[in-house]
Design a protein around this motif. Structure first.
Motif, PDB file in Angstrom:
ATOM      1  N   VAL A   1      19.385  -1.593 -19.426  1.00  0.00           N
ATOM      2  CA  VAL A   1      20.148  -2.356 -20.595  1.00  0.00           C
ATOM      3  C   VAL A   1      19.303  -3.334 -21.194  1.00  0.00           C
ATOM      4  CG1 VAL A   1      22.240  -3.173 -21.322  1.00  0.00           C
ATOM      5  CG2 VAL A   1      22.267  -1.600 -19.287  1.00  0.00           C
ATOM      6  N   VAL A   2      18.613  -2.746 -22.335  1.00  0.00           N
ATOM      7  CA  VAL A   2      17.708  -3.837 -22.875  1.00  0.00           C
ATOM      8  C   VAL A   2      18.821  -4.985 -23.784  1.00  0.00           C
ATOM      9  CG1 VAL A   2      15.939  -2.195 -23.115  1.00  0.00           C
ATOM     10  CG2 VAL A   2      17.382  -2.449 -25.178  1.00  0.00           C
ATOM     11  N   PRO A   3      18.009  -6.117 -23.880  1.00  0.00           N
ATOM     12  CA  PRO A   3      18.853  -7.288 -24.228  1.00  0.00           C
ATOM     13  C   PRO A   3      18.799  -7.250 -25.921  1.00  0.00           C
ATOM     14  CG  PRO A   3      16.706  -7.961 -23.614  1.00  0.00           C
ATOM     15  CD  PRO A   3      16.802  -6.709 -23.077  1.00  0.00           C
ATOM     16  N   HIS A   4      19.458  -7.743 -26.576  1.00  0.00           N
ATOM     17  CA  HIS A   4      19.335  -7.792 -28.068  1.00  0.00           C
ATOM     18  C   HIS A   4      18.665  -9.304 -28.540  1.00  0.00           C
ATOM     19  CE1 HIS A   4      22.845 -10.865 -28.979  1.00  0.00           C
ATOM     20  NE2 HIS A   4      23.142 -10.208 -27.704  1.00  0.00           N
ATOM     21  N   GLU A   5      18.282  -9.304 -29.709  1.00  0.00           N
ATOM     22  CA  GLU A   5      17.676 -10.561 -30.168  1.00  0.00           C
ATOM     23  C   GLU A   5      18.528 -11.032 -31.423  1.00  0.00           C
ATOM     24  OE1 GLU A   5      13.314 -10.243 -30.793  1.00  0.00           O
ATOM     25  OE2 GLU A   5      13.134  -9.122 -29.010  1.00  0.00           O
ATOM     26  N   ASN A   6      19.409 -11.984 -31.318  1.00  0.00           N
ATOM     27  CA  ASN A   6      20.226 -12.417 -32.637  1.00  0.00           C
ATOM     28  C   ASN A   6      20.949 -11.093 -33.036  1.00  0.00           C
ATOM     29  OD1 ASN A   6      19.846 -14.934 -32.253  1.00  0.00           O
ATOM     30  ND2 ASN A   6      17.772 -14.718 -33.421  1.00  0.00           N
ATOM     31  N   GLY A   7      21.314 -10.074 -32.069  1.00  0.00           N
ATOM     32  CA  GLY A   7      22.115  -8.906 -32.676  1.00  0.00           C
ATOM     33  C   GLY A   7      21.431  -7.783 -32.981  1.00  0.00           C
ATOM     34  N   TYR A   8      20.015  -7.647 -32.763  1.00  0.00           N
ATOM     35  CA  TYR A   8      19.129  -6.813 -33.103  1.00  0.00           C
ATOM     36  C   TYR A   8      18.584  -6.214 -31.903  1.00  0.00           C
ATOM     37  CZ  TYR A   8      20.517  -7.792 -38.050  1.00  0.00           C
ATOM     38  OH  TYR A   8      21.267  -7.770 -39.230  1.00  0.00           O
ATOM     39  N   ILE A   9      18.201  -4.821 -31.938  1.00  0.00           N
ATOM     40  CA  ILE A   9      17.175  -4.341 -30.764  1.00  0.00           C
ATOM     41  C   ILE A   9      16.064  -4.281 -31.546  1.00  0.00           C
ATOM     42  CG2 ILE A   9      16.751  -2.609 -29.329  1.00  0.00           C
ATOM     43  CD1 ILE A   9      19.278  -4.120 -28.486  1.00  0.00           C
ATOM     44  N   ASN A  10      15.070  -4.901 -30.589  1.00  0.00           N
ATOM     45  CA  ASN A  10      13.495  -4.813 -30.974  1.00  0.00           C
ATOM     46  C   ASN A  10      12.997  -3.680 -30.618  1.00  0.00           C
ATOM     47  OD1 ASN A  10      11.049  -5.340 -31.357  1.00  0.00           O
ATOM     48  ND2 ASN A  10      10.862  -7.395 -30.685  1.00  0.00           N
ATOM     49  N   PRO A  11      12.395  -2.688 -31.346  1.00  0.00           N
ATOM     50  CA  PRO A  11      11.753  -1.614 -30.991  1.00  0.00           C
ATOM     51  C   PRO A  11      10.697  -1.725 -29.868  1.00  0.00           C
ATOM     52  CG  PRO A  11      11.853  -1.553 -33.412  1.00  0.00           C
ATOM     53  CD  PRO A  11      12.282  -3.050 -32.970  1.00  0.00           C
ATOM     54  N   VAL A  12      10.038  -2.904 -29.874  1.00  0.00           N
ATOM     55  CA  VAL A  12       8.961  -3.112 -28.801  1.00  0.00           C
ATOM     56  C   VAL A  12       9.575  -3.029 -27.684  1.00  0.00           C
ATOM     57  CG1 VAL A  12       7.267  -4.556 -28.166  1.00  0.00           C
ATOM     58  CG2 VAL A  12       7.607  -4.274 -30.748  1.00  0.00           C
ATOM     59  N   THR A  13      10.841  -3.943 -27.707  1.00  0.00           N
ATOM     60  CA  THR A  13      11.516  -4.146 -26.108  1.00  0.00           C
ATOM     61  C   THR A  13      12.058  -2.776 -25.753  1.00  0.00           C
ATOM     62  OG1 THR A  13      12.513  -6.044 -27.000  1.00  0.00           O
ATOM     63  CG2 THR A  13      13.284  -5.458 -25.145  1.00  0.00           C
ATOM     64  N   VAL A  14      12.102  -1.859 -26.426  1.00  0.00           N
ATOM     65  CA  VAL A  14      12.599  -0.397 -26.082  1.00  0.00           C
ATOM     66  C   VAL A  14      11.305   0.169 -25.512  1.00  0.00           C
ATOM     67  CG1 VAL A  14      13.908   1.808 -26.469  1.00  0.00           C
ATOM     68  CG2 VAL A  14      14.609  -0.345 -27.484  1.00  0.00           C
ATOM     69  N   ALA A  15      10.450   0.278 -26.337  1.00  0.00           N
ATOM     70  CA  ALA A  15       9.041   0.752 -26.074  1.00  0.00           C
ATOM     71  C   ALA A  15       8.529   0.345 -24.772  1.00  0.00           C
ATOM     72  CB  ALA A  15       8.010   0.499 -27.113  1.00  0.00           C
ATOM     73  N   GLU A  16       8.807  -0.986 -24.140  1.00  0.00           N
ATOM     74  CA  GLU A  16       8.205  -1.537 -22.961  1.00  0.00           C
ATOM     75  C   GLU A  16       8.958  -1.022 -21.843  1.00  0.00           C
ATOM     76  OE1 GLU A  16       6.400  -5.581 -25.149  1.00  0.00           O
ATOM     77  OE2 GLU A  16       7.952  -5.579 -23.889  1.00  0.00           O
ATOM     78  N   ALA A  17      10.453  -0.476 -22.369  1.00  0.00           N
ATOM     79  CA  ALA A  17      11.164  -0.546 -21.014  1.00  0.00           C
ATOM     80  C   ALA A  17      10.984   0.955 -20.623  1.00  0.00           C
ATOM     81  CB  ALA A  17      12.487  -0.451 -21.553  1.00  0.00           C
ATOM     82  N   ILE A  18      10.196   2.109 -21.744  1.00  0.00           N
ATOM     83  CA  ILE A  18      10.065   3.342 -21.280  1.00  0.00           C
ATOM     84  C   ILE A  18       9.056   3.588 -20.246  1.00  0.00           C
ATOM     85  CG2 ILE A  18       8.944   5.494 -22.363  1.00  0.00           C
ATOM     86  CD1 ILE A  18      10.287   4.981 -25.008  1.00  0.00           C
ATOM     87  N   THR A  19       9.541   4.478 -19.309  1.00  0.00           N
ATOM     88  CA  THR A  19       8.633   4.863 -18.148  1.00  0.00           C
ATOM     89  C   THR A  19       8.391   6.210 -18.280  1.00  0.00           C
ATOM     90  OG1 THR A  19      10.348   5.496 -16.588  1.00  0.00           O
ATOM     91  CG2 THR A  19       9.873   3.088 -16.833  1.00  0.00           C
ATOM     92  N   PRO A  20       7.411   6.872 -17.270  1.00  0.00           N
ATOM     93  CA  PRO A  20       7.328   8.199 -17.389  1.00  0.00           C
ATOM     94  C   PRO A  20       8.609   8.962 -16.972  1.00  0.00           C
ATOM     95  CG  PRO A  20       5.371   7.322 -16.080  1.00  0.00           C
ATOM     96  CD  PRO A  20       6.336   6.336 -16.566  1.00  0.00           C
ATOM     97  N   ARG A  21       9.558   8.325 -16.331  1.00  0.00           N
ATOM     98  CA  ARG A  21      10.876   8.955 -16.034  1.00  0.00           C
ATOM     99  C   ARG A  21      11.920   8.972 -17.106  1.00  0.00           C
ATOM    100  NH1 ARG A  21      11.531  10.885 -10.627  1.00  0.00           N
ATOM    101  NH2 ARG A  21      13.007  12.133 -11.896  1.00  0.00           N
TER     102      ARG A  21
END
Ligand code: PLP
Length: 398
Positions: A140-160
């Motif tokens: 569950v990725v965190p938000h930054e002042n109500g917005y999801i940063n695409p970079v945070t999502v990219a960093e959470a992606i794994t091969p699985r």
């Protein structure tokens, strides 16, 4: 991407409101929960019941044929609205069911990974959390002042990582998320994306180019009746169906089942036929008004509301300016009691509490929020009545 009708002329609110008789009886500021339904949708449902009610997809008689035709017309209409094809649209009863169709329709393996966010309604959180029982890992990725940063999502992606599931517009804050950017980024990494369109479809332009699954409510921005919704699937063969029964098979023997192609294979049993038939003219109304104009209208009213509420002593506004969904709190006042007081004072209907988004709402260090949300039919006068009501109940004299 669909070109929405650009115009400098605002639509005629007085005429529009004649479609919604209930609006003359209250100040309805709860459209994020469910919209009011226009006369033309109610009339289409009456016509179905009075003139041709029968079941869908079965039967050779004329009532069954007409029912099937009218129902399938709405599928084609919704597909056209999204610039999709009818095979990519499955009707459901709400957004929740659409998300669950994906959560249950994937062929999960132990160790698979799903990414979702802190901004989610329970409808786009619980279906993923429940997969933990099958050995699926959920981030569950965190938000930054109500917005999801695409970079945070990219960093959470794994091969699985098998899926990114994100809201387009959280129902507590109303902040529009960069789903297009997140979709592009996820696709570059070979990961599909599900978008919860509960607060966006019909309220703002939605482009499905970079979306694999879009969960759609019929009863919110599309102005359809309650009990209607849909799932858009870019590749309908990417999902297994999760319900089995009549109306979905080409052939059955005691040893073999051959399913019909999508969308029929996802819609076993008798669907909400009157609801879907009512949804058609409701979408027609949204198309007539133009989603771009609806979006502009709602943004303008949201800004007015946000500014007006922010100026009242003791009121904390949690949503940023420029969204039609505005959450706020009143010092030393419990949200449900305050919402009830607004209703008693001037028939003002707002939502209060955790908004089925408890992880997010409880992070504001409050016992829930009061949420006022506008629709295409809301007027500036209604927004002003809310502001005046909050002022009166807080004793603010400014
Ligand atoms: N997602 C969001 C962002 C919502 O706001 C809602 C309902 O308010 C839902 C999902 C659930 O929608 P439905 O009631 O259509 O299942």
């Amino acid at each position: 991407m669909k070109r929405y009708r650009e115009s400098i002329v605002m639509y005629d609110l007085v005429r529009l409101r004649e479609e919604f008789p209930v609006l003359s009886r209250c100040v309805y500021l709860d459209s994020a929960s469910t919209s009011q339904t226009p006369r033309r949708a109610v009339e289409a449902m009456c016509t179905y019941f009075y003139e041709y009610a029968a079941n869908h997809g079965r039967g050779a008689h004329h009532l069954a044929r007409r029912t099937t035709e009218e129902y399938e017309k709405v599928r084609a209409q919704l597909a056209g609205f999204l610039e999709a094809s009818p095979e990519q649209i499955v009707f459901s009863k709400n957004t929740t069911e659409s998300v669950n169709m994906v959560a249950r329709g994937f062929r999960w393996k132990r160790g698979d990974h799903v990414i979702t966010t802190m901004l989610e309604h329970h409808a786009n959180l619980l279906p993923w959390m429940m997969l933990r029982d099958k050995g699926v890992r959920v981030t569950v990725v965190p938000h930054e002042n109500g917005y999801i940063n695409p970079v945070t999502v990219a960093e959470a992606i794994t091969p699985r990582t098998r899926l990114v599931a994100i809201t387009h517009m959280p129902n507590v804050l109303g902040t529009v998320q960069p789903v297009e950017e997140i979709g592009k980024m996820a696709h570059e990494r070979g990961v599909p994306i599900l978008v919860d369109g509960a607060q966006s479809v019909g309220h703002l332009p939605v482009d499905v180019t970079h979306i694999d699954y879009l969960a759609i409510p019929g009863h919110k921005g599309l102005l359809g009746p309650q009990g209607t919704g849909a799932l858009y699937m870019k590749d309908p063969d990417s999902l297994e169906c999760c319900l089995y029964g009549g109306g979905m098979v080409e052939h059955v023997s005691l040893t073999e089942v051959k399913l019909l192609p999508p969308p029929a294979k996802f819609e076993p049993g008798t669907p909400n036929i009157p609801g879907v038939i009512g949804l058609g003219p409701a979408i027609g109304l949204v198309e007539e008004l133009g989603v771009d104009l609806i979006h502009r209208h709602e943004k303008k009213l949201g800004t007015r509301m946000c500014r007006g509420l922010s100026g009242i002593a003791g009121v904390s506004v949690y949503s940023p300016e420029g969204t039609g969904v505005v959450s706020f709190g009143v010092e030393n006042r419990e949200p449900n009691g305050f919402a009830r007081a607004l209703d008693d004072l001037d028939g003002i209907c707002v939502r209060s509490g955790m908004h089925c988004a408890e992880p997010l709402t409880s992070s504001f260090d409050c016992r829930g929020t009061i949420r006022a949300s506008v629709g295409c039919y809301t007027t500036a006068e209604e927004v002003d009545r809310l502001i005046a009501g909050v002022q009166a109940l807080t004793g603010d004299r400014s």
